[in-house]
Design a protein around this motif. Structure first.
Motif, PDB file in Angstrom:
ATOM      1  N   ARG A  82       0.810  -1.215   0.000  1.00  0.00           N
ATOM      2  CA  ARG A  82       0.000   0.000   0.000  1.00  0.00           C
ATOM      3  C   ARG A  82       0.846   1.268   0.000  1.00  0.00           C
ATOM      4  NH1 ARG A  82      -4.725  -1.495   4.348  1.00  0.00           N
ATOM      5  NH2 ARG A  82      -5.584  -3.208   3.160  1.00  0.00           N
ATOM      6  N   TYR A  83       2.135   1.110   0.264  1.00  0.00           N
ATOM      7  CA  TYR A  83       3.007   2.288   0.271  1.00  0.00           C
ATOM      8  C   TYR A  83       3.148   2.802  -1.156  1.00  0.00           C
ATOM      9  CZ  TYR A  83       7.104   5.258   0.432  1.00  0.00           C
ATOM     10  OH  TYR A  83       7.956   6.317   0.292  1.00  0.00           O
ATOM     11  N   ALA A  84       2.916   4.091  -1.316  1.00  0.00           N
ATOM     12  CA  ALA A  84       3.027   4.700  -2.645  1.00  0.00           C
ATOM     13  C   ALA A  84       4.283   5.558  -2.678  1.00  0.00           C
ATOM     14  CB  ALA A  84       1.800   5.549  -2.933  1.00  0.00           C
ATOM     15  N   ALA A  85       5.221   5.189  -3.503  1.00  0.00           N
ATOM     16  CA  ALA A  85       6.447   5.983  -3.662  1.00  0.00           C
ATOM     17  C   ALA A  85       6.065   7.265  -4.386  1.00  0.00           C
ATOM     18  CB  ALA A  85       7.486   5.193  -4.443  1.00  0.00           C
ATOM     19  N   ASN A  86       6.058   8.365  -3.643  1.00  0.00           N
ATOM     20  CA  ASN A  86       5.611   9.629  -4.238  1.00  0.00           C
ATOM     21  C   ASN A  86       6.630  10.749  -4.053  1.00  0.00           C
ATOM     22  OD1 ASN A  86       5.362  10.037  -1.536  1.00  0.00           O
ATOM     23  ND2 ASN A  86       3.134  10.219  -1.538  1.00  0.00           N
ATOM     24  N   GLY A  87       7.836  10.366  -3.739  1.00  0.00           N
ATOM     25  CA  GLY A  87       8.877  11.365  -3.558  1.00  0.00           C
ATOM     26  C   GLY A  87       8.962  11.891  -2.137  1.00  0.00           C
ATOM     27  N   LEU A  88       7.960  11.583  -1.301  1.00  0.00           N
ATOM     28  CA  LEU A  88       8.023  11.974   0.101  1.00  0.00           C
ATOM     29  C   LEU A  88       8.825  10.923   0.861  1.00  0.00           C
ATOM     30  CD1 LEU A  88       4.329  13.111   0.667  1.00  0.00           C
ATOM     31  CD2 LEU A  88       6.325  14.548   0.195  1.00  0.00           C
ATOM     32  N   SER A  89       9.231  11.247   2.040  1.00  0.00           N
ATOM     33  CA  SER A  89      10.053  10.342   2.829  1.00  0.00           C
ATOM     34  C   SER A  89       9.289   9.064   3.188  1.00  0.00           C
ATOM     35  CB  SER A  89      10.500  11.039   4.114  1.00  0.00           C
ATOM     36  OG  SER A  89      11.121  10.120   4.979  1.00  0.00           O
ATOM     37  N   PRO A  90       9.878   7.897   2.942  1.00  0.00           N
ATOM     38  CA  PRO A  90       9.228   6.658   3.360  1.00  0.00           C
ATOM     39  C   PRO A  90       9.161   6.559   4.885  1.00  0.00           C
ATOM     40  CG  PRO A  90      11.430   6.202   2.526  1.00  0.00           C
ATOM     41  CD  PRO A  90      11.145   7.646   2.264  1.00  0.00           C
ATOM     42  N   MET A  91      10.048   7.273   5.557  1.00  0.00           N
ATOM     43  CA  MET A  91      10.024   7.279   7.022  1.00  0.00           C
ATOM     44  C   MET A  91       8.734   7.909   7.538  1.00  0.00           C
ATOM     45  SD  MET A  91      12.469   5.597   8.283  1.00  0.00           S
ATOM     46  CE  MET A  91      12.230   6.031   9.992  1.00  0.00           C
ATOM     47  N   THR A  92       8.189   8.852   6.812  1.00  0.00           N
ATOM     48  CA  THR A  92       6.932   9.474   7.216  1.00  0.00           C
ATOM     49  C   THR A  92       5.829   8.417   7.283  1.00  0.00           C
ATOM     50  OG1 THR A  92       7.603  11.537   6.185  1.00  0.00           O
ATOM     51  CG2 THR A  92       5.260  11.281   6.643  1.00  0.00           C
ATOM     52  N   TRP A  93       5.793   7.546   6.286  1.00  0.00           N
ATOM     53  CA  TRP A  93       4.793   6.468   6.254  1.00  0.00           C
ATOM     54  C   TRP A  93       5.004   5.527   7.438  1.00  0.00           C
ATOM     55  CZ3 TRP A  93       5.224   1.064   4.860  1.00  0.00           C
ATOM     56  CH2 TRP A  93       4.000   0.430   4.644  1.00  0.00           C
ATOM     57  N   LEU A  94       6.244   5.131   7.707  1.00  0.00           N
ATOM     58  CA  LEU A  94       6.548   4.216   8.807  1.00  0.00           C
ATOM     59  C   LEU A  94       6.253   4.867  10.164  1.00  0.00           C
ATOM     60  CD1 LEU A  94       9.901   2.769   7.443  1.00  0.00           C
ATOM     61  CD2 LEU A  94       7.710   1.573   7.593  1.00  0.00           C
ATOM     62  N   ILE A  95       6.626   6.121  10.326  1.00  0.00           N
ATOM     63  CA  ILE A  95       6.392   6.826  11.586  1.00  0.00           C
ATOM     64  C   ILE A  95       4.897   7.001  11.828  1.00  0.00           C
ATOM     65  CG2 ILE A  95       6.648   9.080  12.727  1.00  0.00           C
ATOM     66  CD1 ILE A  95       9.510   9.148  11.474  1.00  0.00           C
ATOM     67  N   THR A  96       4.147   7.249  10.768  1.00  0.00           N
ATOM     68  CA  THR A  96       2.688   7.381  10.908  1.00  0.00           C
ATOM     69  C   THR A  96       2.076   6.075  11.403  1.00  0.00           C
ATOM     70  OG1 THR A  96       2.623   9.047   9.170  1.00  0.00           O
ATOM     71  CG2 THR A  96       0.554   7.939   9.673  1.00  0.00           C
ATOM     72  N   ILE A  97       2.531   4.962  10.870  1.00  0.00           N
ATOM     73  CA  ILE A  97       2.027   3.653  11.329  1.00  0.00           C
ATOM     74  C   ILE A  97       2.370   3.473  12.808  1.00  0.00           C
ATOM     75  CG2 ILE A  97       2.270   1.152  11.100  1.00  0.00           C
ATOM     76  CD1 ILE A  97       2.756   1.603   8.095  1.00  0.00           C
ATOM     77  N   ALA A  98       3.623   3.760  13.185  1.00  0.00           N
ATOM     78  CA  ALA A  98       4.063   3.589  14.572  1.00  0.00           C
ATOM     79  C   ALA A  98       3.280   4.500  15.518  1.00  0.00           C
ATOM     80  CB  ALA A  98       5.559   3.862  14.686  1.00  0.00           C
ATOM     81  N   ARG A  99       3.116   5.735  15.126  1.00  0.00           N
ATOM     82  CA  ARG A  99       2.403   6.694  15.968  1.00  0.00           C
ATOM     83  C   ARG A  99       0.938   6.289  16.141  1.00  0.00           C
ATOM     84  NH1 ARG A  99      -0.753  10.838  15.065  1.00  0.00           N
ATOM     85  NH2 ARG A  99      -0.860  12.544  16.537  1.00  0.00           N
ATOM     86  N   ASN A 100       0.274   5.945  15.033  1.00  0.00           N
ATOM     87  CA  ASN A 100      -1.142   5.567  15.110  1.00  0.00           C
ATOM     88  C   ASN A 100      -1.341   4.300  15.941  1.00  0.00           C
ATOM     89  OD1 ASN A 100      -1.791   7.771  13.559  1.00  0.00           O
ATOM     90  ND2 ASN A 100      -2.046   6.630  11.659  1.00  0.00           N
ATOM     91  N   ARG A 101      -0.456   3.333  15.763  1.00  0.00           N
ATOM     92  CA  ARG A 101      -0.577   2.083  16.528  1.00  0.00           C
ATOM     93  C   ARG A 101      -0.340   2.356  18.015  1.00  0.00           C
ATOM     94  NH1 ARG A 101      -3.602  -1.287  17.514  1.00  0.00           N
ATOM     95  NH2 ARG A 101      -2.832  -3.129  18.528  1.00  0.00           N
TER      96      ARG A 101
END
Length: 183
Positions: free
Chosen positions: A65-84
């Motif tokens: 589901r991760y979409a490579a869009n030029g933004l940091s992939p860490m943002t996606w991972l941190i969002t998952i960690a924070r939400n969980r």
């Protein structure tokens, strides 16, 4: 995008294809930062470690589901960690919308139960009966010191007797009380 972030993005893409080695590499590269995110929200190291494992399970299952869009992939991972972590924190605090009275009912009472109260009442009656049997001077001294919290000096002053005499009353009273209670 810097090289390290490009590597993380590449690892996520390979994890989406089921590459276990890429998953291990992703874990090694990002787990410390994600653990810090979990710990900052939860303030509980064991719970943060447990949550981190759940984060990586989600990453394994949802890497496609991760979409490579030029933004940091860490943002996606941190969002998952924070939400969980926030989900865990909410679950730890109890059901949302639960009334304080409902939550209080779930906490066991520290008050003695009926059996304990019965035993305490029997012991109290036995103690009072034994105190009534021994001499009134010793009984008054025992009640004052051991039940009412008076000091030896206070008892001596109240009784108008020397402190050593008060100690003798207490010693004789305790011996008599012990004999009465052991019968």
């Amino acid at each position: 995008m810097d090289r390290r972030l490009a590597d993380v993005e590449d690892m996520i893409a390979r994890v989406a294809l089921g590459d276990r080695h890429a998953f291990e590499a992703l874990y090694d590269a990002t787990s410390a930062k994600l653990h810090a995110v979990c710990l900052s929200v939860l303030k509980d190291r064991p719970l943060a470690e447990e949550t981190l494992q759940e984060v990586f399970i989600r990453v394994w299952k949802n890497a496609d589901r991760y979409a490579a869009n030029g933004l940091s992939p860490m943002t996606w991972l941190i969002t998952i960690a924070r939400n969980r972590s926030i989900d865990k924190l909410r679950a730890k605090k109890g059901r949302p919308g639960a009334a304080p009275a409902e939550m209080a009912e779930a906490v066991p009472s520290s008050a003695p139960g009926p059996e304990e109260m019965t035993i305490r009442n029997q012991q109290r009656r036995m103690l009072e009966s034994c105190l009534d049997e021994i001499g009134s001077t010793q009984a008054k001294a025992l009640r004052a010191v051991y039940l009412e919290g008076a000091s030896y000096a206070e008892l001596a002053q109240t009784a108008g007797a020397p402190i050593n005499t008060v100690r003798s009353w207490l010693r004789r009273g305790l011996v008599q009380l012990k004999d009465c209670v052991s019968q």
